[in-house]
Design a protein around this motif. Structure first.
Motif, short mmCIF file in Angstrom:
data_model
loop_
_atom_site.label_atom_id
_atom_site.label_comp_id
_atom_site.label_asym_id
_atom_site.label_seq_id
_atom_site.Cartn_x
_atom_site.Cartn_y
_atom_site.Cartn_z
N MET A 469 -14.10 0.89 0.89
CA MET A 469 -13.06 1.48 0.05
C MET A 469 -11.68 0.92 0.34
SD MET A 469 -14.36 5.48 0.00
CE MET A 469 -13.05 6.04 -1.07
N GLN A 470 -11.58 -0.08 1.21
CA GLN A 470 -10.28 -0.66 1.54
C GLN A 470 -9.76 -1.52 0.39
OE1 GLN A 470 -8.50 0.08 4.29
NE2 GLN A 470 -10.16 1.44 4.97
N PRO A 471 -8.54 -1.30 -0.09
CA PRO A 471 -7.98 -2.15 -1.15
C PRO A 471 -7.85 -3.59 -0.68
CG PRO A 471 -6.76 -0.09 -0.98
CD PRO A 471 -7.68 -0.14 0.21
N ALA A 472 -8.12 -4.50 -1.60
CA ALA A 472 -7.98 -5.92 -1.30
C ALA A 472 -6.54 -6.39 -1.49
CB ALA A 472 -8.91 -6.74 -2.19
N ARG A 473 -5.83 -5.76 -2.46
CA ARG A 473 -4.46 -6.16 -2.75
C ARG A 473 -3.62 -4.94 -3.10
NH1 ARG A 473 -3.51 -9.93 -7.43
NH2 ARG A 473 -5.48 -9.13 -8.27
N TYR A 474 -2.33 -5.06 -2.84
CA TYR A 474 -1.35 -4.05 -3.25
C TYR A 474 -0.29 -4.74 -4.09
CZ TYR A 474 -3.40 -1.18 0.47
OH TYR A 474 -4.27 -0.48 1.26
N LEU A 475 0.00 -4.18 -5.24
CA LEU A 475 1.03 -4.71 -6.12
C LEU A 475 2.13 -3.66 -6.26
CD1 LEU A 475 -1.26 -6.24 -8.89
CD2 LEU A 475 -0.26 -7.39 -6.91
N TRP A 476 3.32 -4.00 -5.77
CA TRP A 476 4.41 -3.03 -5.71
C TRP A 476 5.35 -3.19 -6.90
CZ3 TRP A 476 4.59 0.62 -1.81
CH2 TRP A 476 3.70 0.42 -0.75
N ARG A 477 5.77 -2.05 -7.48
CA ARG A 477 6.71 -2.04 -8.59
C ARG A 477 7.73 -0.93 -8.39
NH1 ARG A 477 3.01 -2.92 -14.04
NH2 ARG A 477 1.97 -4.83 -13.36
N ASP A 478 8.84 -1.07 -9.09
CA ASP A 478 9.85 -0.02 -9.03
C ASP A 478 9.35 1.25 -9.71
OD1 ASP A 478 11.60 -1.68 -7.67
OD2 ASP A 478 12.52 -2.43 -9.52
N ALA A 479 8.58 1.08 -10.80
CA ALA A 479 8.04 2.22 -11.54
C ALA A 479 6.76 1.78 -12.23
CB ALA A 479 9.05 2.73 -12.56
N LEU A 480 5.89 2.73 -12.49
CA LEU A 480 4.63 2.45 -13.17
C LEU A 480 4.73 2.86 -14.63
CD1 LEU A 480 1.95 3.56 -10.55
CD2 LEU A 480 3.15 1.38 -10.77
N PRO A 481 4.08 2.13 -15.54
CA PRO A 481 4.17 2.43 -16.97
C PRO A 481 3.49 3.76 -17.32
CG PRO A 481 2.49 0.79 -16.59
CD PRO A 481 3.18 0.98 -15.27
N ARG A 482 4.01 4.42 -18.36
CA ARG A 482 3.43 5.67 -18.82
C ARG A 482 3.12 5.58 -20.31
NH1 ARG A 482 3.84 9.56 -15.00
NH2 ARG A 482 5.20 9.05 -13.23
N ASN A 483 2.13 6.38 -20.74
CA ASN A 483 1.77 6.39 -22.15
C ASN A 483 2.60 7.43 -22.90
OD1 ASN A 483 0.60 8.90 -21.59
ND2 ASN A 483 -1.46 8.02 -21.33
N ALA A 484 2.25 7.63 -24.16
CA ALA A 484 3.04 8.53 -25.00
C ALA A 484 3.01 9.96 -24.51
CB ALA A 484 2.54 8.46 -26.45
N ASN A 485 1.99 10.32 -23.76
CA ASN A 485 1.88 11.68 -23.23
C ASN A 485 2.56 11.85 -21.88
OD1 ASN A 485 0.34 12.56 -25.43
ND2 ASN A 485 -1.53 11.75 -24.51
N GLY A 486 3.20 10.77 -21.41
CA GLY A 486 3.89 10.83 -20.15
C GLY A 486 2.99 10.61 -18.95
N LYS A 487 1.72 10.32 -19.19
CA LYS A 487 0.80 10.08 -18.09
C LYS A 487 0.82 8.61 -17.69
CE LYS A 487 -2.37 13.76 -19.48
NZ LYS A 487 -3.77 14.10 -19.86
N LEU A 488 0.40 8.33 -16.47
CA LEU A 488 0.33 6.94 -16.04
C LEU A 488 -0.57 6.16 -16.98
CD1 LEU A 488 -0.02 7.39 -12.17
CD2 LEU A 488 1.95 6.50 -13.41
N ASP A 489 -0.10 5.01 -17.43
CA ASP A 489 -0.84 4.21 -18.41
C ASP A 489 -1.83 3.30 -17.67
OD1 ASP A 489 -1.76 2.75 -20.54
OD2 ASP A 489 0.23 2.48 -21.44
N ARG A 490 -2.94 3.88 -17.30
CA ARG A 490 -3.96 3.15 -16.56
C ARG A 490 -4.56 2.01 -17.38
NH1 ARG A 490 -5.83 5.99 -12.06
NH2 ARG A 490 -4.78 7.99 -11.79
#
Length: 503
Positions: A469-490
């Motif tokens: 279950m260990q992540p292979a990579r981490y990608l860092w951002r200032d903020a994550l995108p959200r959809n029209a409902n305000g949820k994280l846009d997975r």
């Protein structure tokens, strides 16, 4: 082997080999079927003497010791429910399973028990060192339990949240053993090298189906592919079950020709075999049949592909296994036409009893079988999209949920994200599976936060999560995108990763 009448029995009745025939082989030596029956009775007797109530849950957190091989039969014989815990899990995941299952007993090893922290083990759960349980005491004979009674709870990850317990009856386990022994043509002369975790339905069934056929199981905890090669030779194995990442490792190993020739049967599940892998296995194990299978813990297994058809149909998952009623269903509930995509739905006696103490998720996955199904009652609606060809072969199209599958292990993105966010390194996190040549998928975590905390995060997760279950990579951002409902846009993040966009 002729397919027996589908009349279920208690699961401990799978011990069908001749009393003096070999049943289990490990580094400590061998057990005959008479030895194995005596051990099951002894452990069942020990459990009965613990004063547990019928239906109480007994958890095991063990590598492939002899007790780990015996308990799946001994606990149900004692009128209890076995809860096998993946030995690769860490204390936090084990604590969740103990609490969720309401386990009255945990059988483990001192080194594992020593990793628990205050509050991990419920007050109602007693921890027992496996060495306290012997194999030579008196105990009850074969079970007379109702085949529909609960026999085991196997924990499997879902797309969100923590692992959930799949409830399996004696009948589920018995008919799964009969089915697999039949379509694999297992015989008393077979010697099955069991390398998969016994906490998986695929791994546990290696015990049941082999013993039903009167064959021998050789349990193996391995560190490297070379360990498997040596075990095949040492145990004179005829059969090996694996997942695609294991086959990749085994094809890179050095195989003496005589050792490779011992294997006459290779079985695969937990991910599709690629044409390249099939070619490699054909070249390395020229005398072995390759059996591709598709399954889900909620219904044990759904389909298998005849070894004679795999070269011409490397992308097929095959036809229904014995006792399974498998169909492709459109969104409107009607049967899909040949070549038309639809959801794979599995009905029949292999369908589990639902999720332990989780009516909401049970109702979402276990629903009434379609009117056209051969078997009525509850069916498992898999969430997987398949097509059925004119020739009756099913082909996998895609998975509707967000599960990540690494080296055959089903991983919940939600569980990864929960572990990440327990620290202060990131404000938000989304875990996504991306293609990986060796392990099927690799885990990439996209985070909102400061990348200077990555080293601390990696160090923390090494103790919080098992290796797969260990992540292979981490990608860092200032903020994550959200959809029209305000949820994280997975969906957007997943599309960006799969398209190679990481900014």
């Amino acid at each position: 082997m002729a397919l027996p009448d589908p009349v279920p029995r208690p699961i401990d009745h799978v011990l069908r080999g001749a009393p003096d025939a070999p049943a289990l082989l490990d580094r400590a030596g061998g057990w005959s079927f008479a030895d194995l029956e005596r051990a099951v009775a002894s452990v069942a007797g020990w459990l009965v003497r613990q004063g547990l109530a019928p239906g109480d849950r007994v958890a095991t957190w063990l590598p492939k010791t002899r007790l780990a091989c015996v308990m799946p039969l001994a606990a149900p014989r004692a009128g209890l429910v076995h809860v096998p815990v993946n030995p690769l899990l860490r204390r936090a995941q084990v604590a969740h399973i103990l609490a969720d299952s309401g386990a009255a007993l945990l059988v483990t090893q001192p080194a594992r028990a020593a990793t628990f922290e205050d509050g991990d083990v419920p007050a109602s759960c007693r921890v027992v060192d496996e060495t306290q349980i012997g194999f030579d005491a008196e105990g009850p004979g074969p079970s007379t339990a109702d085949p529909q009674a609960l026999a085991a709870i196997l924990y499997t990850s879902g797309s969100t949240g923590r692992a959930k317990g799949v409830m399996l009856s004696h009948a589920n386990l018995w008919l799964g053993a009969v089915s697999v022994a039949h379509y694999l043509h297992l015989a008393a002369t077979d010697r099955v090298l069991a390398v998969l975790p016994l906490s998986f339905d695929y791994g546990q069934n290696q015990l049941f189906s082999t013993w039903f056929a009167g064959g021998l199981v050789a349990p193996l905890d391995y560190l490297t592919a070379r360990d498997v090669v040596r075990a095949v030779e040492r145990c004179e194995a005829t059969t090996l079950a694996g997942v695609p990442p294991l086959w990749v490792q085994l094809l890179e190993a050095d195989w003496p020709a005589a050792t490779a020739a011992r294997l006459k049967r290779l079985t695969n599940s937990g991910g599709a075999l690629t044409p390249r892998l099939v070619r490699g296995l054909r070249e390395r194990f020229a005398t072995a049949e390759i059996v591709a299978m598709y399954g889900l813990t909620e219904a044990f297994r759904s389909t298998f592909l005849d070894p004679a058809a795999i070269d011409a149909n490397p992308d097929a998952i095959g036809r229904a296994i014995p006792f399974a009623d498998v169909m492709t269903v459109r969104a409107d509930g009607e049967r899909a036409a040949p070549g038309e995509p639809g959801e794979l739905v599995h009905a029949g006696p292999l369908v589990a009893q639902g999720y332990w103490r989780d009516a909401e998720r049970t109702a979402a996955r276990f629903r009434q079988a379609p009117a056209f199904a051969a078997h009525g009652g509850l069916a498992v609606w898999s969430g997987d999209t398949v097509v059925e060809d004119e020739d009756g072969l099913f082909r996998f199209v895609g998975r509707d949920d967000e599960m990540i599958k690494v080296a055959g292990n089903r991983i919940s993105p939600g569980e990864i994200e929960e572990a990440v966010l327990k620290g202060d390194e990131a404000r938000e996190a989304v875990a996504i599976g991306v293609p990986d040549d060796r392990n099927g998928q690799a885990i990439v975590v996209v985070l909102a936060g400061d990348a200077t905390g990555e080293e601390r995060l990696r160090s923390r997760l090494k103790t919080a999560l098992p290796s797969f279950m260990q992540p292979a990579r981490y990608l860092w951002r200032d903020a994550l995108p959200r959809n029209a409902n305000g949820k994280l846009d997975r969906a957007r993040l997943r599309a960006e990763l799969l398209d190679g966009v990481t900014s």
